[in-house]
Write an enzyme that holds these catalytic residues in place. Structure first.
Site, PDB file in Angstrom:
ATOM      1  N   GLU A  83      -1.366  -8.745   5.266  1.00  0.00           N
ATOM      2  CA  GLU A  83      -1.191  -8.875   6.719  1.00  0.00           C
ATOM      3  C   GLU A  83      -2.513  -8.725   7.464  1.00  0.00           C
ATOM      4  OE1 GLU A  83      -0.970  -4.422   6.050  1.00  0.00           O
ATOM      5  OE2 GLU A  83      -0.458  -6.260   4.948  1.00  0.00           O
ATOM      6  N   CYS A 107       0.836  -1.203   0.000  1.00  0.00           N
ATOM      7  CA  CYS A 107       0.000   0.000   0.000  1.00  0.00           C
ATOM      8  C   CYS A 107       0.877   1.263   0.000  1.00  0.00           C
ATOM      9  CB  CYS A 107      -0.973  -0.035   1.167  1.00  0.00           C
ATOM     10  SG  CYS A 107      -2.353   1.142   1.005  1.00  0.00           S
ATOM     11  N   HIS A 134      -3.646  -5.533   1.346  1.00  0.00           N
ATOM     12  CA  HIS A 134      -2.972  -5.768   2.631  1.00  0.00           C
ATOM     13  C   HIS A 134      -3.055  -7.236   3.048  1.00  0.00           C
ATOM     14  CE1 HIS A 134      -2.253  -1.582   4.086  1.00  0.00           C
ATOM     15  NE2 HIS A 134      -3.279  -1.288   3.315  1.00  0.00           N
TER      16      HIS A 134
END
Length: 230
Positions: free
Chosen positions: A205, A86, A203
């Protein structure tokens, strides 16, 4: 493996990445402050998401000149592995480590929701172990994720098989309706010509822990670790 996570003023996904690497993947992590001049022996550097320096000027434009970036650029130019997620992706394009640029979303609105993306190449550390038919459900959260590249650059990254992921629907179809931000050719992430620098907007994660009821993002981290060990 020893990972280094760079933290800028305004980073807000650094602890998410550290949690996944340390607690889920069992890896060693060092925190790298933006004013540092030492990567502390990191073998793989990650630039996390967030709003570095408040996204003033352009997203990533100020962070690109942080002292730590001199070391990151040198590390990458020497073949070291670097991943930007990002805002980290935006910083890497501003630093010239990845081709193209991230523009404002075509809706001119901030997007925060789950999307689907599908791997486009097996010739990269982050995608080599991902099923090319599998549509990964991964969150996005950005206002400037609209990938753009000049026609000659776009041709080059396609010819060199540098597109990592494209936005798709749940069934894996790459369509205009599945494109959340107007990115050229539904591009969600790219690698450099040497295949050691990687960037994408979604994302993983935030989709890598059973507590979140979504572990699709683990496929990316597992690919990195399996390929490095190999």
């Amino acid at each position: 493996m020893k990972f280094g996570v760079v933290i800028f003023p305004g980073s807000n996904c650094d602890e998410d990445i550290i949690h996944v690497l340390e607690k889920v993947m069992g890896q060693q992590v060092v925190r790298l402050w933006h004013k540092d001049h030492d990567l502390q022996g990191a073998e793989f550097v990650i630039l996390p998401g967030g709003f570095s320096f408040g996204d003033y000027l352009r997203s990533g434009a100020i962070a690109r000149f942080s002292p730590i970036m001199e070391q990151v650029i040198q590390f990458a130019n020497n073949g070291g592995y670097v991943l930007g997620i990002c805002n980290g992706f935006q910083i890497l394009t501003e630093a010239g480590l990845l081709p193209g640029a991230l523009l404002h979303n075509n809706t001119r609105k901030f997007i925060c929701r789950n999307i689907h993306m599908i791997a486009q190449t097996g010739d990269s550390l982050v995608t080599a172990q991902i099923d090319p038919q599998r549509a990964l459900k991964i969150p996005v959260a950005h206002g400037e994720g609209n990938y753009f590249a000049e026609p000659d650059v776009l041709k080059q990254i396609n010819d060199n098989n540098q597109v990592l992921f494209r936005y798709c629907d749940e069934a894996g179809n790459i369509t205009a309706d599945a494109n959340p931000n107007g990115s050229l050719e539904n591009i969600a992430g790219v690698t450099n010509a040497n295949r050691n620098v990687f960037g994408f907007m979604p994302h993983p994660e935030r989709a890598a822990d059973s507590l979140l009821a979504n572990e699709d993002g683990l496929a990316i981290f597992e690919s990195i670790l399996s390929m490095v060990k190999a």
